[in-house]
Design a protein around this motif. Structure first.
Motif, PDB file in Angstrom:
ATOM      1  N   GLN A   1     -22.594  68.944 -10.464  1.00 52.10           N
ATOM      2  CA  GLN A   1     -22.003  68.746 -11.787  1.00 52.10           C
ATOM      3  C   GLN A   1     -22.728  67.622 -12.537  1.00 52.10           C
ATOM      4  N   THR A   2     -23.048  66.555 -11.823  1.00 54.52           N
ATOM      5  CA  THR A   2     -23.760  65.433 -12.431  1.00 54.52           C
ATOM      6  C   THR A   2     -25.114  65.873 -12.955  1.00 54.52           C
ATOM      7  N   MET A   3     -25.829  66.677 -12.173  1.00 53.78           N
ATOM      8  CA  MET A   3     -27.136  67.173 -12.596  1.00 53.78           C
ATOM      9  C   MET A   3     -27.023  68.048 -13.846  1.00 53.78           C
ATOM     10  N   VAL A   4     -26.007  68.883 -13.906  1.00 53.39           N
ATOM     11  CA  VAL A   4     -25.801  69.734 -15.082  1.00 53.39           C
ATOM     12  C   VAL A   4     -25.585  68.876 -16.321  1.00 53.39           C
ATOM     13  N   TYR A   5     -24.760  67.864 -16.220  1.00 49.98           N
ATOM     14  CA  TYR A   5     -24.488  67.007 -17.373  1.00 49.98           C
ATOM     15  C   TYR A   5     -25.710  66.176 -17.768  1.00 49.98           C
ATOM     16  N   ILE A   6     -26.523  65.770 -16.804  1.00 46.17           N
ATOM     17  CA  ILE A   6     -27.763  65.049 -17.131  1.00 46.17           C
ATOM     18  C   ILE A   6     -28.710  65.957 -17.905  1.00 46.17           C
ATOM     19  N   VAL A   7     -28.877  67.190 -17.431  1.00 41.58           N
ATOM     20  CA  VAL A   7     -29.750  68.142 -18.129  1.00 41.58           C
ATOM     21  C   VAL A   7     -29.223  68.429 -19.532  1.00 41.58           C
ATOM     22  N   LEU A   8     -27.937  68.678 -19.653  1.00 43.32           N
ATOM     23  CA  LEU A   8     -27.358  68.951 -20.972  1.00 43.32           C
ATOM     24  C   LEU A   8     -27.428  67.731 -21.884  1.00 43.32           C
ATOM     25  N   GLY A   9     -27.409  66.545 -21.312  1.00 43.70           N
ATOM     26  CA  GLY A   9     -27.537  65.332 -22.103  1.00 43.70           C
ATOM     27  C   GLY A   9     -28.941  65.114 -22.629  1.00 43.70           C
ATOM     28  N   ILE A  10     -29.935  65.702 -21.972  1.00 39.61           N
ATOM     29  CA  ILE A  10     -31.327  65.583 -22.409  1.00 39.61           C
ATOM     30  C   ILE A  10     -31.724  66.725 -23.324  1.00 39.61           C
ATOM     31  N   VAL A  11     -31.156  67.903 -23.132  1.00 42.10           N
ATOM     32  CA  VAL A  11     -31.556  69.102 -23.873  1.00 42.10           C
ATOM     33  C   VAL A  11     -31.412  68.943 -25.385  1.00 42.10           C
ATOM     34  N   TRP A  12     -30.394  68.247 -25.841  1.00 45.25           N
ATOM     35  CA  TRP A  12     -30.185  68.134 -27.286  1.00 45.25           C
ATOM     36  C   TRP A  12     -31.297  67.340 -27.963  1.00 45.25           C
ATOM     37  N   ILE A  13     -32.042  66.550 -27.201  1.00 43.32           N
ATOM     38  CA  ILE A  13     -33.118  65.741 -27.770  1.00 43.32           C
ATOM     39  C   ILE A  13     -34.358  66.590 -28.105  1.00 43.32           C
ATOM     40  N   LEU A  14     -34.557  67.696 -27.398  1.00 45.66           N
ATOM     41  CA  LEU A  14     -35.783  68.477 -27.530  1.00 45.66           C
ATOM     42  C   LEU A  14     -36.112  68.921 -28.958  1.00 45.66           C
ATOM     43  N   PRO A  15     -35.186  69.439 -29.748  1.00 46.08           N
ATOM     44  CA  PRO A  15     -35.561  69.877 -31.100  1.00 46.08           C
ATOM     45  C   PRO A  15     -35.705  68.742 -32.119  1.00 46.08           C
ATOM     46  N   LEU A  16     -35.442  67.515 -31.725  1.00 47.42           N
ATOM     47  CA  LEU A  16     -35.449  66.413 -32.687  1.00 47.42           C
ATOM     48  C   LEU A  16     -36.835  66.071 -33.224  1.00 47.42           C
ATOM     49  N   LYS A  17     -37.893  66.269 -32.451  1.00 48.33           N
ATOM     50  CA  LYS A  17     -39.229  65.904 -32.916  1.00 48.33           C
ATOM     51  C   LYS A  17     -39.577  66.634 -34.205  1.00 48.33           C
ATOM     52  N   ARG A  18     -39.415  67.934 -34.207  1.00 51.19           N
ATOM     53  CA  ARG A  18     -39.724  68.713 -35.408  1.00 51.19           C
ATOM     54  C   ARG A  18     -38.757  68.390 -36.539  1.00 51.19           C
ATOM     55  N   PHE A  19     -37.517  68.180 -36.209  1.00 48.10           N
ATOM     56  CA  PHE A  19     -36.518  67.878 -37.223  1.00 48.10           C
ATOM     57  C   PHE A  19     -36.826  66.547 -37.905  1.00 48.10           C
ATOM     58  N   LEU A  20     -37.180  65.529 -37.123  1.00 50.32           N
ATOM     59  CA  LEU A  20     -37.525  64.228 -37.694  1.00 50.32           C
ATOM     60  C   LEU A  20     -38.810  64.312 -38.510  1.00 50.32           C
ATOM     61  N   ALA A  21     -39.763  65.133 -38.060  1.00 54.75           N
ATOM     62  CA  ALA A  21     -40.994  65.328 -38.836  1.00 54.75           C
ATOM     63  C   ALA A  21     -40.668  65.967 -40.180  1.00 54.75           C
ATOM     64  N   TRP A  22     -39.766  66.935 -40.194  1.00 53.76           N
ATOM     65  CA  TRP A  22     -39.361  67.552 -41.457  1.00 53.76           C
ATOM     66  C   TRP A  22     -38.696  66.531 -42.375  1.00 53.76           C
ATOM     67  N   MET A  23     -37.862  65.674 -41.808  1.00 50.79           N
ATOM     68  CA  MET A  23     -37.178  64.672 -42.625  1.00 50.79           C
ATOM     69  C   MET A  23     -38.182  63.732 -43.297  1.00 50.79           C
ATOM     70  N   GLU A  24     -39.251  63.398 -42.620  1.00 54.83           N
ATOM     71  CA  GLU A  24     -40.250  62.472 -43.164  1.00 54.83           C
ATOM     72  C   GLU A  24     -41.252  63.148 -44.101  1.00 54.83           C
TER      73      GLU A  24
END
Length: 71
Positions: free
Chosen positions: A43-66
């Motif tokens: 369960q801990t591993m699942v929550y760690i993975v899910l806690g990291i997954v939301w970060i993945l699309p941020l690079k492109r999103f932040l690039a679009w914002m700038e």
């Protein structure tokens, strides 16, 4: 360098906050029921993975914002 924020940045921040809140609500609502019978370490591993997954699309999103471009 820009001295004043653009509307795109303000909307991007609002969109990012709404997206993270929606993601957190979906995870909090559905994942505990799916993994309730699993071992605590799994369960801990699942929550760690899910806690990291939301970060993945941020690079492109932040690039679009700038820049206004997705690449």
């Amino acid at each position: 360098m820009r001295t004043e924020p653009t509307l795109r940045i303000s909307l991007g921040i609002l969109g990012m906050l709404l997206g993270v809140a929606a993601y957190a609500l979906v995870i909090a609502r559905y994942v505990p029921d799916l993994i309730a019978g699993w071992h605590t370490l799994l369960q801990t591993m699942v929550y760690i993975v899910l806690g990291i997954v939301w970060i993945l699309p941020l690079k492109r999103f932040l690039a679009w914002m700038e820049t206004g471009r997705w690449r």
